[in-house]
Design a protein around this motif. Structure first.
Motif, PDB file in Angstrom:
ATOM      1  N   LEU A 117       9.799  11.201 -15.566  1.00 43.48           N
ATOM      2  CA  LEU A 117       9.393   9.722 -15.670  1.00 43.48           C
ATOM      3  C   LEU A 117      10.276   8.903 -16.645  1.00 43.48           C
ATOM      4  CD1 LEU A 117       7.232   7.701 -14.487  1.00 43.48           C
ATOM      5  CD2 LEU A 117       6.001   8.684 -16.389  1.00 43.48           C
ATOM      6  N   ILE A 118      10.392   9.614 -17.763  1.00 49.66           N
ATOM      7  CA  ILE A 118      10.938   8.704 -19.141  1.00 49.66           C
ATOM      8  C   ILE A 118      12.364   8.608 -18.321  1.00 49.66           C
ATOM      9  CG2 ILE A 118      11.609   8.830 -21.285  1.00 49.66           C
ATOM     10  CD1 ILE A 118       8.649   8.484 -20.732  1.00 49.66           C
ATOM     11  N   GLU A 119      13.109   9.262 -17.950  1.00 47.11           N
ATOM     12  CA  GLU A 119      14.581   9.252 -17.538  1.00 47.11           C
ATOM     13  C   GLU A 119      14.571   8.181 -16.556  1.00 47.11           C
ATOM     14  OE1 GLU A 119      18.198  12.040 -16.284  1.00 47.11           O
ATOM     15  OE2 GLU A 119      16.285  12.791 -15.847  1.00 47.11           O
ATOM     16  N   ASP A 120      13.852   8.204 -15.660  1.00 49.58           N
ATOM     17  CA  ASP A 120      14.065   7.244 -14.504  1.00 49.58           C
ATOM     18  C   ASP A 120      13.570   5.709 -14.986  1.00 49.58           C
ATOM     19  OD1 ASP A 120      14.852   9.538 -12.808  1.00 49.58           O
ATOM     20  OD2 ASP A 120      13.116   9.660 -11.658  1.00 49.58           O
ATOM     21  N   LEU A 121      12.552   5.844 -15.512  1.00 45.14           N
ATOM     22  CA  LEU A 121      12.141   4.441 -16.080  1.00 45.14           C
ATOM     23  C   LEU A 121      13.426   3.721 -16.674  1.00 45.14           C
ATOM     24  CD1 LEU A 121       8.259   4.694 -16.851  1.00 45.14           C
ATOM     25  CD2 LEU A 121       9.209   3.502 -15.005  1.00 45.14           C
ATOM     26  N   THR A 134      13.129  14.994  -1.106  1.00 44.95           N
ATOM     27  CA  THR A 134      12.619  16.125  -1.588  1.00 44.95           C
ATOM     28  C   THR A 134      13.084  16.571  -3.085  1.00 44.95           C
ATOM     29  OG1 THR A 134      12.595  16.922   0.691  1.00 44.95           O
ATOM     30  CG2 THR A 134      12.507  18.423  -1.016  1.00 44.95           C
ATOM     31  N   ALA A 135      14.440  16.331  -3.220  1.00 38.40           N
ATOM     32  CA  ALA A 135      15.163  16.481  -4.382  1.00 38.40           C
ATOM     33  C   ALA A 135      14.325  15.832  -5.442  1.00 38.40           C
ATOM     34  CB  ALA A 135      16.472  15.842  -4.564  1.00 38.40           C
ATOM     35  N   THR A 136      13.862  14.418  -5.397  1.00 41.34           N
ATOM     36  CA  THR A 136      13.197  13.931  -6.486  1.00 41.34           C
ATOM     37  C   THR A 136      11.671  14.443  -6.908  1.00 41.34           C
ATOM     38  OG1 THR A 136      14.366  11.774  -5.787  1.00 41.34           O
ATOM     39  CG2 THR A 136      12.073  11.563  -7.083  1.00 41.34           C
ATOM     40  N   LEU A 137      11.129  14.684  -5.545  1.00 47.36           N
ATOM     41  CA  LEU A 137       9.788  15.476  -6.020  1.00 47.36           C
ATOM     42  C   LEU A 137       9.730  16.923  -6.440  1.00 47.36           C
ATOM     43  CD1 LEU A 137       6.791  15.083  -5.055  1.00 47.36           C
ATOM     44  CD2 LEU A 137       7.157  16.265  -2.831  1.00 47.36           C
ATOM     45  N   ASN A 138      11.049  17.485  -6.151  1.00 53.42           N
ATOM     46  CA  ASN A 138      11.129  19.082  -6.907  1.00 53.42           C
ATOM     47  C   ASN A 138      11.368  18.640  -8.494  1.00 53.42           C
ATOM     48  OD1 ASN A 138      10.527  20.454  -4.600  1.00 53.42           O
ATOM     49  ND2 ASN A 138      12.758  20.576  -4.016  1.00 53.42           N
ATOM     50  N   ARG A 139      12.208  17.483  -8.708  1.00 51.20           N
ATOM     51  CA  ARG A 139      12.534  17.151 -10.160  1.00 51.20           C
ATOM     52  C   ARG A 139      11.274  17.027 -11.013  1.00 51.20           C
ATOM     53  NH1 ARG A 139      14.811  12.652 -12.613  1.00 51.20           N
ATOM     54  NH2 ARG A 139      14.530  11.657 -10.697  1.00 51.20           N
ATOM     55  N   TYR A 140      10.420  16.159 -10.507  1.00 52.52           N
ATOM     56  CA  TYR A 140       9.293  15.988 -10.893  1.00 52.52           C
ATOM     57  C   TYR A 140       8.107  17.001 -11.266  1.00 52.52           C
ATOM     58  CZ  TYR A 140       9.839  10.865 -11.574  1.00 52.52           C
ATOM     59  OH  TYR A 140      10.160   9.614 -11.964  1.00 52.52           O
ATOM     60  N   GLY A 141       8.272  17.903  -9.990  1.00 49.12           N
ATOM     61  CA  GLY A 141       7.426  18.859  -9.828  1.00 49.12           C
ATOM     62  C   GLY A 141       6.582  18.773  -8.735  1.00 49.12           C
ATOM     63  N   ARG A 168       3.065  14.884  -8.887  1.00 51.82           N
ATOM     64  CA  ARG A 168       3.039  13.947  -7.794  1.00 51.82           C
ATOM     65  C   ARG A 168       2.346  12.636  -8.457  1.00 51.82           C
ATOM     66  NH1 ARG A 168       1.810  18.475  -4.704  1.00 51.82           N
ATOM     67  NH2 ARG A 168      -0.317  18.179  -5.016  1.00 51.82           N
ATOM     68  N   GLY A 169       1.351  12.863  -9.368  1.00 53.54           N
ATOM     69  CA  GLY A 169       0.682  11.823 -10.167  1.00 53.54           C
ATOM     70  C   GLY A 169       1.489  10.871 -10.832  1.00 53.54           C
ATOM     71  N   ALA A 170       2.663  11.374 -11.549  1.00 57.50           N
ATOM     72  CA  ALA A 170       3.713  10.740 -12.245  1.00 57.50           C
ATOM     73  C   ALA A 170       4.678   9.943 -11.468  1.00 57.50           C
ATOM     74  CB  ALA A 170       4.579  11.667 -13.200  1.00 57.50           C
ATOM     75  N   LEU A 198       0.721  -1.339  -0.072  1.00 58.54           N
ATOM     76  CA  LEU A 198       0.157  -0.027   0.035  1.00 58.54           C
ATOM     77  C   LEU A 198       0.768   1.458   0.016  1.00 58.54           C
ATOM     78  CD1 LEU A 198      -2.994   0.700   0.041  1.00 58.54           C
ATOM     79  CD2 LEU A 198      -2.850   0.934   2.377  1.00 58.54           C
ATOM     80  N   GLN A 199       2.139   1.131   0.494  1.00 61.93           N
ATOM     81  CA  GLN A 199       2.866   2.352   0.544  1.00 61.93           C
ATOM     82  C   GLN A 199       3.322   2.916  -0.874  1.00 61.93           C
ATOM     83  OE1 GLN A 199       6.229   1.061   2.641  1.00 61.93           O
ATOM     84  NE2 GLN A 199       7.113  -0.356   1.227  1.00 61.93           N
ATOM     85  N   ALA A 200       3.196   2.316  -1.814  1.00 60.02           N
ATOM     86  CA  ALA A 200       3.312   2.607  -3.209  1.00 60.02           C
ATOM     87  C   ALA A 200       2.423   3.723  -3.545  1.00 60.02           C
ATOM     88  CB  ALA A 200       3.011   1.369  -4.351  1.00 60.02           C
ATOM     89  N   PHE A 201       1.416   3.775  -2.758  1.00 65.28           N
ATOM     90  CA  PHE A 201       0.442   5.230  -3.188  1.00 65.28           C
ATOM     91  C   PHE A 201       0.882   6.247  -2.333  1.00 65.28           C
ATOM     92  CE2 PHE A 201      -2.495   1.571  -3.961  1.00 65.28           C
ATOM     93  CZ  PHE A 201      -3.315   2.038  -5.289  1.00 65.28           C
ATOM     94  N   GLU A 202       1.919   6.156  -1.413  1.00 63.58           N
ATOM     95  CA  GLU A 202       2.437   7.350  -0.613  1.00 63.58           C
ATOM     96  C   GLU A 202       3.611   8.010  -0.956  1.00 63.58           C
ATOM     97  OE1 GLU A 202       2.659   5.565   3.313  1.00 63.58           O
ATOM     98  OE2 GLU A 202       0.369   4.922   2.990  1.00 63.58           O
ATOM     99  N   LEU A 203       3.944   9.160  -0.874  1.00 63.58           N
ATOM    100  CA  LEU A 203       5.151   9.984  -1.443  1.00 63.58           C
ATOM    101  C   LEU A 203       5.800  10.705  -0.222  1.00 63.58           C
ATOM    102  CD1 LEU A 203       3.389  11.851  -4.059  1.00 63.58           C
ATOM    103  CD2 LEU A 203       4.967   9.700  -4.274  1.00 63.58           C
ATOM    104  N   ASP A 204       5.367   9.934   1.218  1.00 62.61           N
ATOM    105  CA  ASP A 204       6.126  10.392   2.412  1.00 62.61           C
ATOM    106  C   ASP A 204       7.582  10.217   2.264  1.00 62.61           C
ATOM    107  OD1 ASP A 204       3.454   9.704   2.678  1.00 62.61           O
ATOM    108  OD2 ASP A 204       3.729   9.769   4.569  1.00 62.61           O
TER     109      ASP A 204
END
Length: 360
Positions: free
Chosen positions: A306-310, A246-253, A259-261, A236-242
């Motif tokens: 997303l594309i870069e990380d995948l 922070t650097a990753t979250l900022n990179r995605y925006g 957050r959806g991506a 279930l933790q796959a739904f969470e972003l806790d």
């Protein structure tokens, strides 16, 4: 050799779309029948970014530099020589060697509801039948992996499963990264007490359903079983972003789309088959260019990251990423500095899942 016997040609795509009941040019039932006939299938997961409202293809995937239809945006070069994108995608342009564009989708519907139904189910609307969406079909055709729902829709509702039944419906996530209040016991109810209640509910439902052939009861029980399994799963933790840096979250925006991506990435890494990320606001009959610039500022860092990380993790080869809208918008710019509905020819973005990269 025809396109159906070999590959998806431009002519086959346009001809197929004109016939209706298609996905990107081919009748869906023929696509399913063709699985594995030309090459071994690679895609195990799908992330569909659904941009509702009719996104302008000219201001995103198919720029027209130097033409009267160009509008306010310049075309920029990408990591693939000869392929250009709109300037609103500077980060995504650097990842274009992982991606491809389809610039020849021909739709048949110019109204939002009918076009959305057609693009997401491959059929035209019928008065007496609800056709399943693509996510439901993938869920039906592919074996479920793990405890999480096989089909998840983020920030908006997905098409219904129709005749495929409750087990193929999408699990809805309102705010990406937010915990679902319905997947935990109410405040003041301990885990032990809550589990005892669930056990009593299961016994009561089993007695009630004995000898009862009502299909609605089966659908309800399917929902209950899936919910309880999900409540008790560490996945279930796959739904969470806790725990996301922070650097990753900022990179995605740090936006609903970013957050959806990120959640979509975590879900496919955990085994979810189909994730649909919904975004609206593309019905730009007026002030198209500031609206699309704002959309670009939100979508570009998220999609590029997303594309870069995948790709770096090797997951892109098994994950088909699509960005699609119900139709495009007119080449002609109207008197309100907007573009109107244009189903005749439009574009979409694809990456991964075994598709050829760096192509148009």
């Amino acid at each position: 050799m025809s396109g159906l016997e070999h590959q998806m040609s431009r002519r086959a795509m346009i001809g197929g779309m004109a016939a209706g009941a298609t996905f990107l040019g081919f009748p869906l039932r023929q696509l399913l029948a063709m699985e594995g006939t030309s090459h071994a299938p690679k895609a195990e997961h799908v992330i569909l970014f659904w941009n509702g409202g009719g996104m302008s293809h000219i201001d995103t995937w198919d720029p027209k530099p130097g033409r009267p239809t160009q509008g306010e945006f310049e075309a920029i070069e990408t990591s693939v020589p000869g392929i250009q994108l709109s300037e609103i995608f500077p980060n995504l342009a650097k990842q274009m060697h992982h991606c491809s564009l389809i610039r020849s989708i021909a739709g048949t519907q110019g109204a939002h509801g009918r076009a959305t139904y057609n693009l997401q189910t491959s059929y035209n609307q019928s008065g007496n039948l609800i056709h399943p969406g693509f996510g439901s079909i993938v869920t039906h055709e592919k074996e479920k992996m793990g405890d999480l729902p096989a089909y998840v829709s983020i920030s908006g509702r997905a098409p219904r499963a129709g005749y495929l039944g409750q087990s193929c419906e999408a699990y809805f996530v309102g705010g990406p990264g937010d915990k679902d209040p319905y997947l935990s016991f109410p405040e003041g109810i301990t885990q032990e007490r809550g589990n005892a209640r669930l056990d009593r509910l299961a016994r009561f439902n089993k007695r009630f359903a004995t000898g009862n052939r009502n299909e609605a009861l089966k659908a309800t029980q399917t929902s209950i079983n899936d919910a309880v399994r999900l409540m008790r799963s560490p996945a279930l933790q796959a739904f969470e972003l806790d725990k996301v840096p922070t650097a990753t979250l900022n990179r995605y925006g740090d936006t609903a789309f970013g957050r959806g991506a990120l959640v979509a990435k975590q879900l496919v890494e955990t085994g979810v088959r189909f994730v649909q990320v919904n975004r609206g606001g593309f019905d730009t009959h007026s002030q198209n260019f500031p609206a699309m610039r704002n959309h670009g500022e939100v979508m570009d860092p998220a999609l590029a990251s997303l594309i870069e990380d995948l790709a770096e993790s090797g997951k892109l080869e098994k994950t088909l990423v699509i960005m699609l809208s119900e139709f495009g918008r007119t080449p002609r710019i109207n008197m309100n500095a907007g573009r109107d509905h244009y189903p005749a020819v439009f574009s979409c973005f694809v990456a991964g899942g075994g598709t050829a990269a760096g192509q148009v």
